[in-house]
Design a protein around this motif. Structure first.
Motif, PDB file in Angstrom:
ATOM      1  N   SER A  21       0.841  -1.198   0.000  1.00 52.25           N
ATOM      2  CA  SER A  21       0.000   0.000   0.000  1.00 52.25           C
ATOM      3  C   SER A  21       0.872   1.241   0.000  1.00 52.25           C
ATOM      4  O   SER A  21       1.954   1.246   0.590  1.00 52.25           O
ATOM      5  N   SER A  71      -3.579  -0.798  -8.401  1.00 53.09           N
ATOM      6  CA  SER A  71      -4.939  -0.288  -8.294  1.00 53.09           C
ATOM      7  C   SER A  71      -4.938   0.891  -7.336  1.00 53.09           C
ATOM      8  O   SER A  71      -3.961   1.116  -6.621  1.00 53.09           O
ATOM      9  N   SER A  72      -6.035   1.626  -7.325  1.00 54.18           N
ATOM     10  CA  SER A  72      -6.115   2.755  -6.405  1.00 54.18           C
ATOM     11  C   SER A  72      -7.499   2.845  -5.796  1.00 54.18           C
ATOM     12  O   SER A  72      -8.492   2.439  -6.406  1.00 54.18           O
ATOM     13  N   ASP A  73      -7.544   3.363  -4.597  1.00 57.61           N
ATOM     14  CA  ASP A  73      -8.784   3.714  -3.921  1.00 57.61           C
ATOM     15  C   ASP A  73      -8.712   5.218  -3.691  1.00 57.61           C
ATOM     16  O   ASP A  73      -8.071   5.673  -2.739  1.00 57.61           O
ATOM     17  N   ASN A  74      -9.320   5.962  -4.580  1.00 60.09           N
ATOM     18  CA  ASN A  74      -9.199   7.420  -4.502  1.00 60.09           C
ATOM     19  C   ASN A  74      -9.863   7.999  -3.254  1.00 60.09           C
ATOM     20  O   ASN A  74      -9.458   9.058  -2.777  1.00 60.09           O
ATOM     21  N   ALA A  75     -10.867   7.306  -2.746  1.00 54.90           N
ATOM     22  CA  ALA A  75     -11.510   7.782  -1.523  1.00 54.90           C
ATOM     23  C   ALA A  75     -10.546   7.732  -0.344  1.00 54.90           C
ATOM     24  O   ALA A  75     -10.676   8.498   0.614  1.00 54.90           O
ATOM     25  N   LYS A  76      -9.584   6.821  -0.414  1.00 51.91           N
ATOM     26  CA  LYS A  76      -8.594   6.674   0.656  1.00 51.91           C
ATOM     27  C   LYS A  76      -7.241   7.257   0.274  1.00 51.91           C
ATOM     28  O   LYS A  76      -6.284   7.142   1.050  1.00 51.91           O
ATOM     29  N   ASN A  77      -7.144   7.835  -0.931  1.00 56.36           N
ATOM     30  CA  ASN A  77      -5.852   8.369  -1.407  1.00 56.36           C
ATOM     31  C   ASN A  77      -4.753   7.317  -1.280  1.00 56.36           C
ATOM     32  O   ASN A  77      -3.637   7.605  -0.810  1.00 56.36           O
ATOM     33  N   THR A  78      -5.071   6.110  -1.684  1.00 54.15           N
ATOM     34  CA  THR A  78      -4.154   4.997  -1.508  1.00 54.15           C
ATOM     35  C   THR A  78      -4.023   4.205  -2.809  1.00 54.15           C
ATOM     36  O   THR A  78      -5.027   3.952  -3.492  1.00 54.15           O
ATOM     37  N   TYR A  80      -2.386   0.609  -4.407  1.00 57.11           N
ATOM     38  CA  TYR A  80      -1.998  -0.738  -4.007  1.00 57.11           C
ATOM     39  C   TYR A  80      -1.177  -1.396  -5.115  1.00 57.11           C
ATOM     40  O   TYR A  80      -1.366  -1.111  -6.298  1.00 57.11           O
TER      41      TYR A  80
END
Length: 125
Positions: A21, A71-78, A80
């Motif tokens: 992450s 991949s990314s989780d834009n809501a978490k600014n993260t 992977y």
């Protein structure tokens, strides 16, 4: 304060998997392309993958295609990095870097705006 914080590294047996992450803070995530690099002992830092936060476009080095998934989780600014079928050659410190340059390719290290501190991945045979 701008931060990129990598996590998820560790010691794993060959054939195993890890998910790294990269948590970003202090800048507008959607404006950046987040890259993963790795540095093996005695080698230069090499790019492995990147993702454009605004549209999810991805890019992979030929050497990791098929085993690495970004991949990314834009809501978490993260962002992977899923690494499957690990082998000893994957042993390295993995770093994430951020750049506003939207081109999907690896750049000279000095051209990145921010770097994380790295996370160690060690694969035993």
């Amino acid at each position: 304060e701008v931060q990129l914080v990598e996590s998820g590294g560790g010691l794993v047996q060959a054939g195993g998997s890890l998910r790294l992450s990269c948590a970003a803070s202090g800048f507008t995530f959607d404006d950046y392309v987040i890259h993963w690099f790795r540095q093996r002992v005695g080698k230069e830092r090499e790019g492995v993958s990147c993702i454009r936060a605004s549209d999810g476009s991805t890019y992979y080095a030929d050497s990791v295609k098929g085993r690495f998934t970004i991949s990314s989780d834009n809501a978490k600014n993260t962002v992977y990095l899923q690494i499957n079928n690990l082998n000893p050659e994957d042993t390295a410190v993995y770093y994430c870097g951020a750049t506003t340059v939207q081109a999907m390719d690896f750049m000279p290290l000095d051209d990145y705006d921010y770097w994380g501190q790295g996370t160690q991945v060690t694969v035993s045979s």
